[in-house]
Design a protein around this motif. Structure first.
Motif, PDB file in Angstrom:
ATOM      1  N   ALA A 107     -10.550 -13.909  -1.088  1.00  0.00           N
ATOM      2  CA  ALA A 107      -9.654 -13.419  -2.135  1.00  0.00           C
ATOM      3  C   ALA A 107      -8.434 -12.738  -1.528  1.00  0.00           C
ATOM      4  CB  ALA A 107     -10.409 -12.460  -3.057  1.00  0.00           C
ATOM      5  N   LEU A 108      -8.630 -11.989  -0.446  1.00  0.00           N
ATOM      6  CA  LEU A 108      -7.487 -11.343   0.217  1.00  0.00           C
ATOM      7  C   LEU A 108      -6.519 -12.403   0.737  1.00  0.00           C
ATOM      8  CD1 LEU A 108      -9.216  -8.426   2.190  1.00  0.00           C
ATOM      9  CD2 LEU A 108      -7.688  -8.204   0.228  1.00  0.00           C
TER      10      LEU A 108
ATOM     11  N   MET B 106      -7.058  -5.036  -5.012  1.00  0.00           N
ATOM     12  CA  MET B 106      -8.309  -5.762  -5.103  1.00  0.00           C
ATOM     13  C   MET B 106      -9.587  -4.977  -4.814  1.00  0.00           C
ATOM     14  SD  MET B 106      -9.502  -9.258  -3.455  1.00  0.00           S
ATOM     15  CE  MET B 106     -10.905  -8.380  -2.859  1.00  0.00           C
TER      16      MET B 106
ATOM     17  N   PHE C 278      -2.680 -11.715   1.898  1.00  0.00           N
ATOM     18  CA  PHE C 278      -2.912 -10.827   3.033  1.00  0.00           C
ATOM     19  C   PHE C 278      -3.390 -11.657   4.224  1.00  0.00           C
ATOM     20  CE2 PHE C 278      -3.490  -7.987  -0.624  1.00  0.00           C
ATOM     21  CZ  PHE C 278      -2.572  -7.015  -0.282  1.00  0.00           C
ATOM     22  N   GLU C 279      -2.550 -11.713   5.245  1.00  0.00           N
ATOM     23  CA  GLU C 279      -2.888 -12.544   6.407  1.00  0.00           C
ATOM     24  C   GLU C 279      -3.576 -11.733   7.492  1.00  0.00           C
ATOM     25  OE1 GLU C 279       0.821 -14.136   7.538  1.00  0.00           O
ATOM     26  OE2 GLU C 279       1.006 -15.428   5.775  1.00  0.00           O
ATOM     27  N   GLY C 280      -4.248 -12.440   8.389  1.00  0.00           N
ATOM     28  CA  GLY C 280      -4.805 -11.794   9.571  1.00  0.00           C
ATOM     29  C   GLY C 280      -6.164 -11.159   9.363  1.00  0.00           C
ATOM     30  N   VAL C 281      -6.780 -11.382   8.194  1.00  0.00           N
ATOM     31  CA  VAL C 281      -8.115 -10.817   7.963  1.00  0.00           C
ATOM     32  C   VAL C 281      -9.162 -11.799   8.480  1.00  0.00           C
ATOM     33  CG1 VAL C 281      -9.774 -10.044   6.230  1.00  0.00           C
ATOM     34  CG2 VAL C 281      -7.350  -9.504   5.965  1.00  0.00           C
ATOM     35  N   LYS C 282      -9.847 -11.422   9.562  1.00  0.00           N
ATOM     36  CA  LYS C 282     -10.807 -12.317  10.194  1.00  0.00           C
ATOM     37  C   LYS C 282     -12.172 -12.273   9.533  1.00  0.00           C
ATOM     38  CE  LYS C 282     -11.032 -12.043  14.765  1.00  0.00           C
ATOM     39  NZ  LYS C 282     -10.896 -11.325  16.059  1.00  0.00           N
ATOM     40  N   ASN C 283     -12.574 -11.079   9.136  1.00  0.00           N
ATOM     41  CA  ASN C 283     -13.921 -10.933   8.597  1.00  0.00           C
ATOM     42  C   ASN C 283     -13.986  -9.677   7.727  1.00  0.00           C
ATOM     43  OD1 ASN C 283     -16.578 -11.683   8.255  1.00  0.00           O
ATOM     44  ND2 ASN C 283     -17.299 -10.557  10.055  1.00  0.00           N
ATOM     45  N   VAL C 284     -14.826  -9.733   6.710  1.00  0.00           N
ATOM     46  CA  VAL C 284     -15.009  -8.563   5.848  1.00  0.00           C
ATOM     47  C   VAL C 284     -16.501  -8.368   5.607  1.00  0.00           C
ATOM     48  CG1 VAL C 284     -14.557  -7.570   3.558  1.00  0.00           C
ATOM     49  CG2 VAL C 284     -12.787  -8.941   4.667  1.00  0.00           C
ATOM     50  N   ARG C 285     -16.959  -7.129   5.705  1.00  0.00           N
ATOM     51  CA  ARG C 285     -18.345  -6.795   5.371  1.00  0.00           C
ATOM     52  C   ARG C 285     -18.309  -5.673   4.338  1.00  0.00           C
ATOM     53  NH1 ARG C 285     -21.911 -10.348   7.774  1.00  0.00           N
ATOM     54  NH2 ARG C 285     -23.517  -8.776   8.109  1.00  0.00           N
ATOM     55  N   VAL C 286     -19.138  -5.808   3.322  1.00  0.00           N
ATOM     56  CA  VAL C 286     -19.171  -4.786   2.279  1.00  0.00           C
ATOM     57  C   VAL C 286     -20.512  -4.062   2.325  1.00  0.00           C
ATOM     58  CG1 VAL C 286     -19.024  -4.340  -0.197  1.00  0.00           C
ATOM     59  CG2 VAL C 286     -17.615  -6.125   0.828  1.00  0.00           C
ATOM     60  N   GLY C 287     -20.459  -2.750   2.405  1.00  0.00           N
ATOM     61  CA  GLY C 287     -21.673  -1.944   2.402  1.00  0.00           C
ATOM     62  C   GLY C 287     -21.599  -0.866   1.345  1.00  0.00           C
ATOM     63  N   LYS C 288     -22.578   0.037   1.384  1.00  0.00           N
ATOM     64  CA  LYS C 288     -22.627   1.124   0.403  1.00  0.00           C
ATOM     65  C   LYS C 288     -22.481   2.459   1.111  1.00  0.00           C
ATOM     66  CE  LYS C 288     -26.614  -0.304  -0.987  1.00  0.00           C
ATOM     67  NZ  LYS C 288     -27.956  -0.388  -1.584  1.00  0.00           N
TER      68      LYS C 288
ATOM     69  N   HIS D  60      -1.897  -8.961  13.759  1.00  0.00           N
ATOM     70  CA  HIS D  60      -1.668  -8.153  12.567  1.00  0.00           C
ATOM     71  C   HIS D  60      -2.088  -6.700  12.769  1.00  0.00           C
ATOM     72  CE1 HIS D  60      -1.357 -12.204  10.893  1.00  0.00           C
ATOM     73  NE2 HIS D  60      -0.621 -11.653   9.954  1.00  0.00           N
TER      74      HIS D  60
ATOM     75  N   GLU E  15     -12.036  -6.747   9.443  1.00  0.00           N
ATOM     76  CA  GLU E  15     -11.650  -7.064  10.814  1.00  0.00           C
ATOM     77  C   GLU E  15     -10.296  -7.757  10.778  1.00  0.00           C
ATOM     78  OE1 GLU E  15     -15.108  -8.711  12.879  1.00  0.00           O
ATOM     79  OE2 GLU E  15     -13.713  -9.321  14.462  1.00  0.00           O
TER      80      GLU E  15
ATOM     81  N   ASP F  47      -7.029  -9.454  12.839  1.00  0.00           N
ATOM     82  CA  ASP F  47      -6.749 -10.069  14.135  1.00  0.00           C
ATOM     83  C   ASP F  47      -5.682  -9.277  14.896  1.00  0.00           C
ATOM     84  OD1 ASP F  47      -4.237 -10.897  13.321  1.00  0.00           O
ATOM     85  OD2 ASP F  47      -4.881 -12.919  12.817  1.00  0.00           O
TER      86      ASP F  47
ATOM     87  N   GLY G 208     -20.755   4.754  -3.524  1.00  0.00           N
ATOM     88  CA  GLY G 208     -19.479   4.074  -3.380  1.00  0.00           C
ATOM     89  C   GLY G 208     -19.622   2.848  -2.484  1.00  0.00           C
ATOM     90  N   LYS G 209     -18.489   2.270  -2.153  1.00  0.00           N
ATOM     91  CA  LYS G 209     -18.488   1.074  -1.302  1.00  0.00           C
ATOM     92  C   LYS G 209     -17.792   1.371   0.012  1.00  0.00           C
ATOM     93  CE  LYS G 209     -16.451  -1.221  -4.522  1.00  0.00           C
ATOM     94  NZ  LYS G 209     -15.668  -2.200  -5.294  1.00  0.00           N
ATOM     95  N   VAL G 210     -18.279   0.751   1.071  1.00  0.00           N
ATOM     96  CA  VAL G 210     -17.575   0.819   2.348  1.00  0.00           C
ATOM     97  C   VAL G 210     -17.227  -0.624   2.745  1.00  0.00           C
ATOM     98  CG1 VAL G 210     -19.800   1.024   3.546  1.00  0.00           C
ATOM     99  CG2 VAL G 210     -17.706   1.559   4.752  1.00  0.00           C
ATOM    100  N   ILE G 211     -15.946  -0.881   2.886  1.00  0.00           N
ATOM    101  CA  ILE G 211     -15.481  -2.240   3.151  1.00  0.00           C
ATOM    102  C   ILE G 211     -14.877  -2.270   4.547  1.00  0.00           C
ATOM    103  CG2 ILE G 211     -13.927  -4.084   2.362  1.00  0.00           C
ATOM    104  CD1 ILE G 211     -14.157  -2.172  -0.368  1.00  0.00           C
ATOM    105  N   GLU G 212     -15.512  -3.016   5.449  1.00  0.00           N
ATOM    106  CA  GLU G 212     -15.044  -3.082   6.829  1.00  0.00           C
ATOM    107  C   GLU G 212     -14.265  -4.373   7.023  1.00  0.00           C
ATOM    108  OE1 GLU G 212     -18.301  -0.282   9.014  1.00  0.00           O
ATOM    109  OE2 GLU G 212     -18.873  -2.356   8.562  1.00  0.00           O
TER     110      GLU G 212
ATOM    111  N   ARG H 290      -0.425  -2.033   4.323  1.00  0.00           N
ATOM    112  CA  ARG H 290      -1.018  -3.292   3.858  1.00  0.00           C
ATOM    113  C   ARG H 290      -2.454  -3.072   3.379  1.00  0.00           C
ATOM    114  NH1 ARG H 290      -1.687  -7.220   7.727  1.00  0.00           N
ATOM    115  NH2 ARG H 290      -1.883  -8.779   6.108  1.00  0.00           N
TER     116      ARG H 290
ATOM    117  N   VAL I  82     -14.584 -11.426  -0.613  1.00  0.00           N
ATOM    118  CA  VAL I  82     -13.435 -10.520  -0.487  1.00  0.00           C
ATOM    119  C   VAL I  82     -12.435 -11.098   0.516  1.00  0.00           C
ATOM    120  CG1 VAL I  82     -12.697  -8.233   0.290  1.00  0.00           C
ATOM    121  CG2 VAL I  82     -14.709  -8.445  -1.176  1.00  0.00           C
TER     122      VAL I  82
END
Lengths: 80, 80
Positions: free
Chosen positions: B24-25, A67, B30-40, A50, A45, A47, A39-43, A59, B21
């Motif tokens: 796209a968010l 998405m 979707f506001e306030g998203v500073k950073n996204v990391r995708v893992g498995k 929010h 961050e 602010d 599967g996927k793990v999406i982290e 949200r 991601v």
């Protein structure tokens, strides 16, 4: 703060990637592996402003629905 | 029993999938998203005989080192 969304293929849906990993582990000599699911793990961050919002979990669920996951074949879990 | 291996791109390595991601968010509102990391997340079902082996964690780490993760650009975490 950091929120985590875990996306998994639904149990009743075939996971060819997991099957490929299971076979490859067997070939590499790792015994006793009955099943593998990938599967996927999406982290995410978020602010501070929010992160304090009371609807943060909703949200994140909306993000996952719209998405991050494909609700037809995937389940997701939101961790705050 | 089920063991979980989480594989993440190392913090110092760029994650284009996570960046896509994040953008796209933002476009979806979707506001306030500073950073996204995708893992498995790799869920490994181990049969009972092997699950009781004292070296289970070491074997899972070996699986991660040799196949599940790319140690040059990825970190992993084994959860039992």
């Amino acid at each position: 703060m950091k929120a985590t969304v875990i996306v998994r293929v639904k149990p009743e849906v075939l996971d060819p990637q997991g099957d490929a990993v299971r076979r490859a582990l067997g070939k590499l000599g790792f015994e006793g592996v009955k099943n593998v699911r990938v599967g996927k793990v999406i982290e995410i961050e978020v602010d501070d402003a929010h992160a304090r919002a009371p609807d943060l979990r909703q949200r994140l669920q909306k993000m996952a629905d719209e998405m991050l996951a494909n609700p037809v074949i995937e389940d997701y879990e939101v961790k705050l």
